[in-house]
Design a protein around this motif. Structure first.
Motif, short mmCIF file in Angstrom:
data_model
loop_
_atom_site.label_atom_id
_atom_site.label_comp_id
_atom_site.label_asym_id
_atom_site.label_seq_id
_atom_site.Cartn_x
_atom_site.Cartn_y
_atom_site.Cartn_z
N UNK A 67 0.92 -1.66 0.09
CA UNK A 67 0.08 -0.08 0.15
C UNK A 67 0.56 1.19 0.16
N UNK A 68 0.77 2.21 -0.23
CA UNK A 68 1.66 3.65 -0.71
C UNK A 68 -0.04 4.65 0.19
N UNK A 69 1.37 5.54 0.34
CA UNK A 69 0.29 6.59 0.91
C UNK A 69 0.45 6.39 2.60
N UNK A 70 1.03 5.34 2.71
CA UNK A 70 1.78 5.17 4.46
C UNK A 70 2.17 6.32 4.89
N UNK A 71 2.83 7.41 4.63
CA UNK A 71 3.92 9.03 4.79
C UNK A 71 2.95 9.84 5.11
N UNK A 72 2.13 9.84 4.28
CA UNK A 72 1.35 11.16 4.58
C UNK A 72 1.18 11.54 6.26
N UNK A 73 1.03 10.73 6.73
CA UNK A 73 0.99 10.79 8.19
C UNK A 73 1.66 11.73 9.14
N UNK A 74 3.21 11.10 8.39
CA UNK A 74 4.55 11.27 9.01
C UNK A 74 4.73 12.68 7.87
N UNK A 75 4.80 12.80 7.05
CA UNK A 75 4.64 14.21 6.58
C UNK A 75 3.78 15.30 6.90
N UNK A 76 2.82 14.84 7.49
CA UNK A 76 2.47 15.58 8.71
C UNK A 76 2.55 16.15 9.91
N UNK A 77 3.52 15.25 10.44
CA UNK A 77 4.32 15.28 11.53
C UNK A 77 5.46 16.15 11.49
N UNK A 78 6.02 16.23 10.08
CA UNK A 78 7.05 16.73 10.20
C UNK A 78 6.87 18.28 10.00
N UNK A 79 5.57 18.71 9.34
CA UNK A 79 5.58 20.08 8.55
C UNK A 79 5.06 20.41 9.59
N UNK A 80 4.52 19.77 10.78
CA UNK A 80 4.08 20.66 11.86
C UNK A 80 4.68 20.63 12.97
N UNK A 81 5.96 20.23 12.86
CA UNK A 81 7.30 20.44 14.10
C UNK A 81 8.12 21.52 12.59
N UNK A 82 8.16 21.38 11.67
CA UNK A 82 8.94 22.71 11.28
C UNK A 82 8.25 24.12 11.44
N UNK A 83 6.94 24.04 11.62
CA UNK A 83 5.84 25.12 11.50
C UNK A 83 6.59 25.69 13.30
N UNK A 84 6.20 25.15 14.18
CA UNK A 84 6.99 25.03 14.96
C UNK A 84 8.20 25.57 15.63
N UNK A 85 9.77 25.02 14.68
CA UNK A 85 10.33 25.75 14.85
C UNK A 85 10.70 26.89 14.52
N UNK A 86 9.70 27.04 13.06
CA UNK A 86 9.88 29.02 12.72
C UNK A 86 9.76 30.18 13.72
#
Length: 78
Positions: A14-33
């Motif tokens: 199955x593909x698309x399992x990394x969408x949750x990981x991408x959301x978490x990484x994006x949220x961390x980038x926003x918090x650091x910014x």
């Protein structure tokens, strides 16, 4: 006649399992910014000033230079 047996292996993924990981990484980038925005001064290096004044220290340091000089003389044997 010989009996032949065929074995078939089917693999599914199955593909698309990394969408949750991408959301978490994006949220961390926003918090650091946001943290960097508040912690570091602007491009011009200015920030709201902080004024600190110590009142009443005049009496405490009066004669301190002589006391230090006297202690240094005692240590050096003068």
């Amino acid at each position: 006649m010989s009996d032949e047996t065929a074995t078939y292996t089917t693999a599914t993924s199955t593909s698309g399992g990394n969408s949750g990981l991408a959301f978490v990484v994006g949220a961390l980038v926003v918090v650091v910014a946001v943290l960097a925005w508040f912690m570091f001064p602007g491009a011009d290096g200015r920030r709201g000033g902080v004024n600190i004044s110590i009142e009443g220290a005049g009496a405490a340091i009066e004669g301190a230079a002589q006391a230090v000089e006297g202690a240094a003389d005692d240590v050096s044997g003068k």
